[in-house]
Each structure stands twice: as C-alpha cells, then as structure tokens.
Design a protein around this motif. Structure first.
Motif, PDB file in Angstrom:
ATOM      1  N   GLY A  59     -42.265  10.188   3.392  1.00  0.00           N
ATOM      2  CA  GLY A  59     -42.385   8.778   3.751  1.00  0.00           C
ATOM      3  C   GLY A  59     -41.531   7.895   2.855  1.00  0.00           C
ATOM      4  N   SER A  60     -40.990   6.806   3.431  1.00  0.00           N
ATOM      5  CA  SER A  60     -40.088   5.949   2.646  1.00  0.00           C
ATOM      6  C   SER A  60     -40.428   4.475   2.800  1.00  0.00           C
ATOM      7  N   GLY A  61     -41.734   4.184   2.829  1.00  0.00           N
ATOM      8  CA  GLY A  61     -42.165   2.797   2.730  1.00  0.00           C
ATOM      9  C   GLY A  61     -42.294   2.421   1.263  1.00  0.00           C
ATOM     10  N   PHE A  62     -43.123   1.431   0.966  1.00  0.00           N
ATOM     11  CA  PHE A  62     -43.319   1.030  -0.434  1.00  0.00           C
ATOM     12  C   PHE A  62     -43.731   2.213  -1.292  1.00  0.00           C
ATOM     13  N   SER A  63     -44.655   3.053  -0.800  1.00  0.00           N
ATOM     14  CA  SER A  63     -45.163   4.174  -1.590  1.00  0.00           C
ATOM     15  C   SER A  63     -44.066   5.182  -1.899  1.00  0.00           C
ATOM     16  N   GLY A  64     -43.346   5.605  -0.858  1.00  0.00           N
ATOM     17  CA  GLY A  64     -42.318   6.616  -1.056  1.00  0.00           C
ATOM     18  C   GLY A  64     -41.176   6.126  -1.924  1.00  0.00           C
ATOM     19  N   VAL A  70     -46.061  17.814  -3.910  1.00  0.00           N
ATOM     20  CA  VAL A  70     -45.810  16.933  -2.763  1.00  0.00           C
ATOM     21  C   VAL A  70     -46.573  15.627  -2.971  1.00  0.00           C
ATOM     22  N   ALA A  71     -45.882  14.512  -2.774  1.00  0.00           N
ATOM     23  CA  ALA A  71     -46.526  13.191  -2.787  1.00  0.00           C
ATOM     24  C   ALA A  71     -46.416  12.610  -1.379  1.00  0.00           C
ATOM     25  N   LEU A  72     -47.568  12.326  -0.787  1.00  0.00           N
ATOM     26  CA  LEU A  72     -47.604  11.830   0.588  1.00  0.00           C
ATOM     27  C   LEU A  72     -47.653  10.300   0.595  1.00  0.00           C
ATOM     28  N   GLY A  73     -46.547   9.705   0.982  1.00  0.00           N
ATOM     29  CA  GLY A  73     -46.495   8.249   1.139  1.00  0.00           C
ATOM     30  C   GLY A  73     -46.465   7.892   2.599  1.00  0.00           C
ATOM     31  N   VAL A  74     -47.344   8.544   3.385  1.00  0.00           N
ATOM     32  CA  VAL A  74     -47.293   8.374   4.847  1.00  0.00           C
ATOM     33  C   VAL A  74     -48.057   7.148   5.320  1.00  0.00           C
ATOM     34  N   GLY A  75     -48.880   6.566   4.450  1.00  0.00           N
ATOM     35  CA  GLY A  75     -49.529   5.308   4.798  1.00  0.00           C
ATOM     36  C   GLY A  75     -50.623   5.436   5.846  1.00  0.00           C
ATOM     37  N   ALA A  76     -51.376   4.353   5.981  1.00  0.00           N
ATOM     38  CA  ALA A  76     -52.484   4.328   6.936  1.00  0.00           C
ATOM     39  C   ALA A  76     -52.170   3.482   8.150  1.00  0.00           C
ATOM     40  N   LEU A  77     -51.044   2.762   8.121  1.00  0.00           N
ATOM     41  CA  LEU A  77     -50.796   1.768   9.169  1.00  0.00           C
ATOM     42  C   LEU A  77     -49.539   2.083   9.970  1.00  0.00           C
ATOM     43  N   HIS A  78     -49.480   3.305  10.523  1.00  0.00           N
ATOM     44  CA  HIS A  78     -48.337   3.568  11.395  1.00  0.00           C
ATOM     45  C   HIS A  78     -48.646   4.517  12.549  1.00  0.00           C
ATOM     46  N   GLU A  79     -49.861   5.052  12.619  1.00  0.00           N
ATOM     47  CA  GLU A  79     -50.238   5.920  13.736  1.00  0.00           C
ATOM     48  C   GLU A  79     -51.026   5.058  14.727  1.00  0.00           C
ATOM     49  N   SER A 136     -52.304   9.809  10.123  1.00  0.00           N
ATOM     50  CA  SER A 136     -51.058  10.111   9.421  1.00  0.00           C
ATOM     51  C   SER A 136     -51.136  11.477   8.741  1.00  0.00           C
ATOM     52  N   TYR A 137     -52.309  11.785   8.181  1.00  0.00           N
ATOM     53  CA  TYR A 137     -52.477  13.051   7.464  1.00  0.00           C
ATOM     54  C   TYR A 137     -52.753  14.206   8.436  1.00  0.00           C
ATOM     55  N   ALA A 144     -57.282  15.563  -4.039  1.00  0.00           N
ATOM     56  CA  ALA A 144     -58.405  16.115  -3.274  1.00  0.00           C
ATOM     57  C   ALA A 144     -58.670  17.545  -3.757  1.00  0.00           C
ATOM     58  N   PRO A 145     -59.945  17.928  -3.925  1.00  0.00           N
ATOM     59  CA  PRO A 145     -60.252  19.279  -4.394  1.00  0.00           C
ATOM     60  C   PRO A 145     -59.797  20.337  -3.400  1.00  0.00           C
ATOM     61  N   GLY A 146     -59.186  21.395  -3.918  1.00  0.00           N
ATOM     62  CA  GLY A 146     -58.709  22.475  -3.064  1.00  0.00           C
ATOM     63  C   GLY A 146     -57.267  22.321  -2.626  1.00  0.00           C
ATOM     64  N   TYR A 147     -56.601  21.257  -3.113  1.00  0.00           N
ATOM     65  CA  TYR A 147     -55.208  20.999  -2.723  1.00  0.00           C
ATOM     66  C   TYR A 147     -54.372  20.722  -3.979  1.00  0.00           C
ATOM     67  N   PRO A 148     -54.036  21.782  -4.739  1.00  0.00           N
ATOM     68  CA  PRO A 148     -53.282  21.586  -5.987  1.00  0.00           C
ATOM     69  C   PRO A 148     -51.886  21.031  -5.718  1.00  0.00           C
ATOM     70  N   ASN A 149     -51.380  20.304  -6.693  1.00  0.00           N
ATOM     71  CA  ASN A 149     -50.008  19.781  -6.633  1.00  0.00           C
ATOM     72  C   ASN A 149     -49.747  18.938  -5.387  1.00  0.00           C
ATOM     73  N   LEU A 150     -50.820  18.349  -4.848  1.00  0.00           N
ATOM     74  CA  LEU A 150     -50.693  17.467  -3.692  1.00  0.00           C
ATOM     75  C   LEU A 150     -51.304  16.111  -4.044  1.00  0.00           C
ATOM     76  N   PHE A 151     -50.572  15.057  -3.747  1.00  0.00           N
ATOM     77  CA  PHE A 151     -51.002  13.718  -4.139  1.00  0.00           C
ATOM     78  C   PHE A 151     -50.864  12.748  -2.961  1.00  0.00           C
ATOM     79  N   PHE A 152     -51.820  11.840  -2.879  1.00  0.00           N
ATOM     80  CA  PHE A 152     -51.822  10.829  -1.820  1.00  0.00           C
ATOM     81  C   PHE A 152     -51.469   9.474  -2.425  1.00  0.00           C
ATOM     82  N   LEU A 153     -50.590   8.748  -1.771  1.00  0.00           N
ATOM     83  CA  LEU A 153     -50.277   7.380  -2.153  1.00  0.00           C
ATOM     84  C   LEU A 153     -50.893   6.454  -1.123  1.00  0.00           C
TER      85      LEU A 153
END
Length: 498
Positions: free
Chosen positions: A17-22, A140-149, A352-353, A382-391
């Motif tokens: 994702g390449s909005g503000f978060s990405g 992985v950093a997920l900058g997929v946002g909540a306001l696009h689906e 989005s997720y 989130a537990p059970g998802y190593p090296n994964l981050f939500f923005l």
C-alpha cells in the motif's frame, strides 16, 4: 540500520500500500537503510486520496494536522484540504524522499504465507499484465487501510438496472449528471460531501436516507497569501498552529469516550444549523437525528442542508425494496425513475485484509481468526503472525483528530521492533499471545461507555456483536506514549540469524 542477510529473502521489508501509511513506513525504512519494496495495486500512489475523486471530496481533519510531522506543508490553500491537494502533498513526499525507485505499481498481493523455518513471508503477487510471481520478505508492513474496499448494498434486482452505477470510492472523473435523474444512497461523510455538487447539476436528485446525520457548520477559511508566506518563512508559526489544532482535537475525545454529555454544546450548534437551513418542518423532522452526537462520524457542511431544501431534491426515508431496469422502488410503494445511482455507502473496514489471504503459524488464517474476533495488540501486531505489522489496523482509527498521528506512532513501534529483532540476532518478532486478551478486554471496557456503543445507533465502527473494533477509545497522546516506550517483554524474539 543493518538489514538481515539471507540469500533466500528478496527484501528485508515489504510494504503493501502507498497511502499515508505506506509512504510514511517507506520513509522510515529508507532512513534506517533497510532493503525494502512497496507493492501498490494501482498505477499511482495515494490510497484513499487517489481513489476517492467524487465531486466535493475533502478531508474533515484540519489541513495542517493532516500531514507528516516531519514534513509540514505551508502551502495548504484552506483550513480543510481537498482530495486533490492531499494527493499532491503525497506525490511531493514521494519525490522528495526519492521513493519511486522502491515502488512496484500494478502489484496485487493475492496470498501471504508465513514460512516458520525461514522466518519469512512468501507473497504471491499478480502484476498488471496478468503474470504471477513469488516474493520472500523478512517482514511485511500492511498499509492497506480501512477505507478503500467499497460496500455495495444488496438490493434485489440491482443487476438489471441499466443506468449508471457509481460508488463514491470508485468515481469516474468523466462522469456528468447534468440534466439527469440522480439517486444517492447514503448520508454519511461521503454522502454529505457529494450531494451538494450533484444537486447543482442534476435535473432531479433523490437522497435515500436510512439514518439522518449530525451536521455542524463548516468553518473553512481560505489561507491568505501573506499567511502562507509567514508559514513558509517561519516554520515555528506553522508548528504552533498545528499544536493548537491538535490540542483542540484532544479536548473533544472525552465527549466521545467518557462523557457524551460533553457534546451537548456541539449538538445544540448542529440543531441550530439545521433549523436555520431547513424551514420546512416535515423535512426538518426527517433530518433530525434521534441518537447521541458522535455515535456515527460527525460531518461538517454549509451546503448539505441548502441542497436538500432545493425544490428538485427529495429526501426518501422509506427503505429501498428493489430495483428494475430504470428505477428503485421503496417500501411505501413509490417508484423512483433514475438515470444515475450513486452509492455513498462507505467501506468494508476489514475487507482490505481479507483479500490478502494471510496464513500464519500452524496454518491459521487471519480471515478465520478475525471472523471469530479481531485480536491485536495496539492494532499493530497479532498473535500467531510473526514479522507482520498493521498500519492503521483495528482499534486505531480516530473520530476526533488526525489518524496521521496514529500512523507515525505505529511506524515508530514497527521500526523499534525490527531494530530490536536484528540487534538480538533473532529472525522473528511477534506479540506474546498471553498479553492480547487482557489488552482487548481493556479496550472493550473503555468502549462500553463510549458514545459509539452507548449512543443509540449502529455504525461501521462496530462489529456484528456490537463491539468497537475500529476506533481507539482514548486520546492520541496516550497511544503515542504506549508505542514510544513499548514493553519489550510483551514481544517474543525467536530464531537465530546466524
């Protein structure tokens, strides 16, 4: 900062994702000299502000607060920026920090699977020409946002409608409604913004309203050239203005989370705005909310009520029954002939997720886990998802001030956790599963007395069980402090990079 070396890992960090978060995460990764790539499904950056191009689209957070703290913009033209201005700002940031070389456009993440042996994520990516390739990421950093689906309401027979169908989140810039019979479903933020310009051009406009919205007058002065010059020459003045805006926003948070009565003054102002704008008592009754202000996102507009009061505009409160080739029918037996139907119906905040098909430790999937109950730690891990981050993940959206403040706090935490992982010689970091339930319980307890759950309305803030899984139930300052000084004992660092 050194990058974890592994011949089988393509990039130390993949940002989706390449909005503000990405963009913010990419700037931080570049500053730390990490090897990273940004995957963007569209052909340009911008996220929300690239996709939402409907007439009247603006931000409802003050311009000078809706920007990165490290890249303030003296050139905002008015108090609340338009979508075009915000997109221009993001394009400027990409060029200034030379991020385009790290961007991969037309790249859709179809699947993500965690490889425990490698302590890395396997991403299946489809490109614009239909080719599929694999990418291995150390994090992985997920900058997929909540306001696009976009959410499209289920209306029996809608597939037979032969007129134009539009969603505010997928607006065709070439669309014109001049002389057409237009229907708009939805009176939330995007509805309040898009209805006035559509009313100006349409032959007739029917607004299908399920719930009236609270509307405050909008104080949106243009910034004079002399003030823009001052902000450019004296950045400290701009910083002081930003600090004042931030403080004003933080004052409001108590009204949302603890004392809805504190919103009484704002409620009175909104009702006075309604009375002065709408003279017809029947229409005014239709537009008067019966729930506590703040239960849904509060809107601001000086043109919404005058548009609804126009002779060629109708507010329809009877539920939609079905559609046919040329019209919508409502349950009161009325048929509404339409040439254009606009969905101003918002977004699926977890969709989005869901489309990423994420599989973590032991074959568990994020879709299944979150369908049962969303469990995260400060919305970032989130537990059970190593090296994964939500923005801007669950419980980190705000109703009272700028989400960019939250994004920056999250980027700081992710950077710290990755640095710590590398300094310890570990290969993986994740939140300890034991700490998450108590954290979520605290959020539930704080949300229970909030206006979002006790205000007498349903909204996109709440899940099917009526729990708040979208908003942070507190002030930004508290959130920033928690993330700036994380309890590292709450995280597991595992594996050996050697």
């Amino acid at each position: 900062m050194g990058t974890r070396m592994n011949a089988r890992v393509d990039h130390d960090l993949v940002i989706v994702g390449s909005g503000f978060s990405g963009i913010g995460m990419a700037i931080a990764a570049k500053n730390r000299r990490r090897d990273f790539v940004v995957l963007e499904k569209a052909d340009e950056i911008g996220g929300t502000w690239r996709d939402n191009r409907y007439p009247g689209c603006e931000c409802d957070v003050p311009s000078h607060l809706y920007s990165f703290s490290f890249e303030l913009n003296p050139y905002w033209s008015k108090a609340y920026a338009t979508a075009d201005e915000i997109q221009d700002y993001l394009l400027y940031c990409v060029e200034k920090f030379d991020l385009r070389q790290h961007m991969r456009f037309g790249s859709v993440v179809e699947r993500m699977t965690y490889d425990e042996g490698l302590a890395a994520w396997h991403l299946t990516v489809t490109t614009g020409n239909g080719e599929t390739h694999q990418l291995v990421a150390g994090a992985v950093a997920l900058g997929v946002g909540a306001l696009h689906e976009p959410v499209i309401p289920e209306i029996p027979g809608i597939e037979s409608f032969r007129g134009e169908l539009l969603h505010t989140a997928a607006w065709d810039p070439g669309t014109t409604v001049v002389g057409k019979r237009v229907g708009v479903i939805g009176t939330g933020c995007s509805g309040v913004q898009v209805i006035p310009p559509l009313a100006e051009d349409a032959h007739s406009l029917t607004v299908f309203q399920r719930t009236p919205t609270w509307v405050l007058p909008k104080v949106d002065p243009a910034y004079p050239d002399w003030l823009i010059d001052q902000y450019e020459k004296r950045p400290w003045l701009m910083k002081a203005h930003r600090a004042k805006l931030r403080a004003a926003g933080e004052v409001r948070v108590g009204g949302f989370t603890k004392q809805p009565a504190a919103l009484k003054a704002a409620s009175k102002a909104a009702l006075a705005h309604l009375r002065s704008s709408i003279k017809d008592p029947k229409l005014r009754a239709k537009l008067t909310p019966d729930y506590t202000m703040g239960c849904k996102r509060v809107t601001m507009s000086n043109t919404y009520y005058p548009a609804l009061a126009s002779d060629h505009v109708t507010v329809e409160t009877s539920p939609i029954q079905d559609a046919d080739v040329t019209s919508l029918a409502t349950e009161d037996g009325t048929t509404h002939e339409l040439d254009v139907l606009v969905f101003a119906t918002g977004f699926d905040v977890t969709g989005s997720y869901r489309h990423l098909n994420i599989t973590g430790l032991g074959g568990r999937t994020l879709d299944t886990d979150w369908a049962e109950d969303i469990q995260t730690y400060y919305g970032v891990t989130a537990p059970g998802y190593p090296n994964l981050f939500f923005l801007l993940g669950p419980n980190t959206v705000l109703g009272h001030t700028s989400v960019v403040l939250m994004i920056e706090a999250q980027i700081g935490l992710i950077s710290r956790l990755l640095d710590e992982r590398d300094e310890r010689g570990a290969t993986a970091v994740q939140v300890r599963p034991q700490v998450v339930p108590a954290h979520m319980q605290r959020l539930d307890e704080r949300s229970a007395s909030s206006v979002w759950q006790a205000g007498g309305c349903s909204s996109w803030y709440l899940d099917d069980e009526g729990r708040n899984r979208v908003l942070w139930p507190g002030g930004v300052g508290e959130y920033e402090r928690k993330l700036a000084r994380p309890e590292l004992v709450d995280y597991e660092f595992t594996g050996s990079a050697s």
